[in-house]
Enzyme design. Structure first.
Site: not given
Ligand code: SF4
Length: 292
Positions: A12, A42, A83, A105, A133, A135, A274
């Site tokens: 992406c 990841h 993240h 991102c 996580h 993020e 990813s």
């Protein structure tokens, strides 16, 4: 074997951008160690690829993140992952006299902007994500008092929300269907909640592509790391949308067991955001040439 390939199936935008930022940082600073604070994205193959280019990854198991800064040399350039990161790290790194480059991102940054804007307008925030996580950790760190984690794997304690119109936002890589159910639940308890659906377009496109795999496939392979949340969600989506197909998550073509393909005529292939393109292409090529 007949193969249906889901598109898109390469990196992406956010992953590609983060990799290029890391490579450019090393290229422009050949005499400095360059180290990423956690996995840049990841996927283990990306981490290996970066290591081959002289870019190390600071693993952070069971330890406060800042501890790792004690073990890097004074000329190290730190890279923040795609993240996002707690902003306090920027201060810690600067205080240590190190410099950093931010590969967060832009789609993750948008969620932070929405949160900050809502907090400035005196809203509480319900953040839908997964404990631990990166993020989610980054988002929660914006304000410890007024952001409440709705962990997708746990019941949520609505008693802690005093705002009748909290803003509801989420990790960018959740499943669209899972998120819709959680939104419905929140609106039942808090009808005034303001829903901000921030599933990123890369995640959305990949999940929809999996749903659109022809229903007569016998088997589906989802290519991606077991660390990758968006890959895990593709597996979940595939199992729900294609109950009659066998669904496997694999990291490379080497994970395909030929026994899985016995009596199978038609395969679907999808990949996480990813997953390197060449790994997915190797899976597609293998399946296309597979003959029982
Ligand atoms: S999956 Fe979405 S949020 Fe994550 S890096 Fe890619 S574009 Fe950004």
């Amino acid at each position: 074997m007949k193969v249906h390939v889901c598109n898109p199936h390469g990196y992406c935008e956010g992953v590609l951008r983060a990799i290029n930022i890391a490579l450019d940082t090393k290229k422009n600073n050949p005499n400095h160690p360059v180290a990423i604070l956690g996995m840049l994205v990841h996927n283990e193959f990306v981490i290996e690829f970066l290591a081959k280019h002289g870019i190390s990854t600071l693993e952070r198991p069971n330890s406060a993140d800042e501890d790792f800064l004690r073990h890097v040399s004074d000329d190290t350039i730190i890279i923040f992952t795609a993240h996002g990161h707690p902003k306090v790290y920027e201060e810690l790194i600067s205080n240590r006299g190190l410099s950093y480059v931010d590969a967060t991102c832009p789609k993750v940054e948008v969620t932070h902007d929405v949160i900050i804007n809502a907090l400035n307008n005196n809203h509480q925030i319900i953040y839908i994500g997964q404990t631990g996580h990166p993020e989610t950790k980054a988002a929660l760190s914006i304000n410890a008092e007024n952001i409440f984690l709705f962990d997708i794997n746990l019941p949520f304690n609505y008693a802690q929300i005093s705002d009748l119109t909290p803003v509801v936002i989420n990790q960018t890589t959740l499943s669209l269907d899972e998120l819709a159910k959680i939104h419905d639940e929140i609106l039942t308890y808090l009808p005034g909640a303001i829903i901000e659906n921030e599933i990123c377009s890369a995640t959305r496109l990949r999940q929809n592509a999996v749903k659109n795999i022809p229903l007569d496939v016998d088997i589906i392979y989802i290519v991606g790391s077991f660390h990758s949340n968006n890959t895990k969600k593709l597996v979940q989506v595939a199992k729900l949308s294609h109950p009659n197909a066998d669904v496997y998550q694999i990291q490379t073509v080497n994970d395909i067991n030929p026994a899985q393909l016995k009596n199978k005529k038609y395969a679907g292939v999808a990949a996480g955001a990813s997953s390197p393109l060449e790994l997915t292409n190797a899976v597609i090529d293998y399946l296309k040439q597979f003959n029982e």
